[in-house]
Design a protein around this motif. Structure first.
Motif, short mmCIF file in Angstrom:
data_model
loop_
_atom_site.label_atom_id
_atom_site.label_comp_id
_atom_site.label_asym_id
_atom_site.label_seq_id
_atom_site.Cartn_x
_atom_site.Cartn_y
_atom_site.Cartn_z
N GLY A 192 0.82 -1.21 0.00
CA GLY A 192 0.00 0.00 0.00
C GLY A 192 0.86 1.25 0.00
N LEU A 193 0.34 2.30 -0.63
CA LEU A 193 1.03 3.59 -0.64
C LEU A 193 1.15 4.07 0.80
CD1 LEU A 193 2.07 5.43 -2.92
CD2 LEU A 193 -0.10 6.65 -2.79
N CYS A 194 2.33 4.54 1.19
CA CYS A 194 2.53 4.91 2.60
C CYS A 194 1.78 6.19 2.95
CB CYS A 194 4.01 5.01 2.94
SG CYS A 194 4.85 6.44 2.29
N GLY A 195 1.33 6.24 4.18
CA GLY A 195 0.56 7.38 4.67
C GLY A 195 1.35 8.68 4.61
N GLN A 196 2.66 8.61 4.85
CA GLN A 196 3.48 9.82 4.82
C GLN A 196 3.45 10.46 3.44
OE1 GLN A 196 4.43 6.85 6.03
NE2 GLN A 196 5.71 7.08 7.83
N ALA A 197 3.48 9.64 2.39
CA ALA A 197 3.43 10.17 1.02
C ALA A 197 2.08 10.81 0.76
CB ALA A 197 3.71 9.06 0.01
N LEU A 198 1.01 10.17 1.23
CA LEU A 198 -0.33 10.73 1.04
C LEU A 198 -0.49 12.05 1.79
CD1 LEU A 198 -2.43 7.46 1.26
CD2 LEU A 198 -2.10 8.88 -0.78
N MET A 199 0.03 12.12 3.01
CA MET A 199 -0.06 13.36 3.79
C MET A 199 0.74 14.48 3.15
SD MET A 199 -0.02 11.87 7.67
CE MET A 199 -0.29 13.44 8.46
N ALA A 200 1.95 14.17 2.69
CA ALA A 200 2.77 15.19 2.03
C ALA A 200 2.10 15.67 0.74
CB ALA A 200 4.17 14.64 1.74
N ALA A 201 1.51 14.74 0.00
CA ALA A 201 0.82 15.11 -1.24
C ALA A 201 -0.38 16.00 -0.94
CB ALA A 201 0.39 13.86 -2.00
N ALA A 202 -1.14 15.68 0.11
CA ALA A 202 -2.30 16.50 0.48
C ALA A 202 -1.87 17.90 0.90
CB ALA A 202 -3.09 15.83 1.61
N ASP A 203 -0.82 17.98 1.68
CA ASP A 203 -0.32 19.28 2.14
C ASP A 203 0.16 20.12 0.95
OD1 ASP A 203 0.47 21.10 4.33
OD2 ASP A 203 2.50 20.65 3.65
N THR A 204 0.90 19.49 0.05
CA THR A 204 1.41 20.19 -1.13
C THR A 204 0.28 20.65 -2.03
OG1 THR A 204 3.43 18.86 -1.01
CG2 THR A 204 2.98 19.98 -3.10
N ALA A 205 -0.71 19.79 -2.23
CA ALA A 205 -1.86 20.15 -3.06
C ALA A 205 -2.63 21.31 -2.44
CB ALA A 205 -2.76 18.93 -3.26
N THR A 206 -2.67 21.37 -1.12
CA THR A 206 -3.35 22.48 -0.46
C THR A 206 -2.65 23.79 -0.76
OG1 THR A 206 -4.17 21.04 1.29
CG2 THR A 206 -4.09 23.41 1.78
N VAL A 207 -1.33 23.80 -0.77
CA VAL A 207 -0.59 25.01 -1.12
C VAL A 207 -0.99 25.48 -2.52
CG1 VAL A 207 1.69 25.99 -1.62
CG2 VAL A 207 1.36 24.55 0.40
N ILE A 208 -1.08 24.54 -3.46
CA ILE A 208 -1.45 24.90 -4.83
C ILE A 208 -2.88 25.46 -4.87
CG2 ILE A 208 -1.83 24.01 -7.16
CD1 ILE A 208 1.16 24.32 -6.28
N ALA A 209 -3.81 24.85 -4.14
CA ALA A 209 -5.18 25.35 -4.11
C ALA A 209 -5.26 26.75 -3.50
CB ALA A 209 -6.09 24.38 -3.35
N VAL A 210 -4.49 26.98 -2.44
CA VAL A 210 -4.47 28.31 -1.83
C VAL A 210 -3.86 29.32 -2.81
CG1 VAL A 210 -3.52 29.71 0.05
CG2 VAL A 210 -4.47 27.45 0.53
N CYS A 211 -2.82 28.94 -3.52
CA CYS A 211 -2.25 29.83 -4.54
C CYS A 211 -3.28 30.13 -5.62
CB CYS A 211 -1.01 29.20 -5.17
SG CYS A 211 0.43 29.13 -4.08
N ALA A 212 -4.06 29.14 -6.02
CA ALA A 212 -5.13 29.37 -7.00
C ALA A 212 -6.15 30.35 -6.46
CB ALA A 212 -5.79 28.04 -7.40
#
Length: 137
Positions: free
Chosen positions: A51-71
């Protein structure tokens, strides 16, 4: 200013650490208060059991949030994570993950967002996250 996916990909390239870039995230969509990013499946991000590790999913969610806030702000501005709460509901095995972020509140100093992380082709999310960022500039 409207932030395009190409603009958002440039923000990723210019402002994130090499290990974050190693996740391979790409921006699929940006809008007034949202973004959709893709986390490609990688054996390198899988844990014991496949399974994809939780740390990768959390980092991806956090990074995607930055992009959404920038948008939502119309461009890049420095920010930092204040809080992130992630709930894991099912494993991700052998599938890319689509990360959908909606900015629920954008203030002068803080931004709040909700995120779903759904394996491509699945009906139900693998995880959800709620994130708060402090806006620094």
């Amino acid at each position: 200013m409207t932030l395009t996916p190409a603009d958002a990909d440039k923000i990723l390239a210019d402002h994130f650490a090499p290990w974050v870039l190693g996740l391979g995230l790409t921006v699929e969509e940006t809008g007034e208060r949202h973004a959709v990013l893709r986390l490609p499946w990688s054996e390198a991000l899988a844990r014991d059991g496949g399974g994809l590790c939780g740390q990768a999913l959390m980092a991806a969610a956090d990074t995607a949030t930055v992009i959404a806030v920038c948008a939502a702000r119309g461009g890049y501005g420095p920010m930092t994570t204040v809080q992130q709460s992630t709930s894991f509901q099912r494993p991700v095995v052998g599938a890319d993950v689509l990360i959908r972020v909606r900015v629920t509140k954008l203030g002068k100093r803080m931004a709040f967002a909700d995120t779903t992380l759904t394996p491509e082709g699945a009906a139900e999310p693998a995880a959800t996250a709620s994130t708060v960022h402090a806006l620094l500039g």
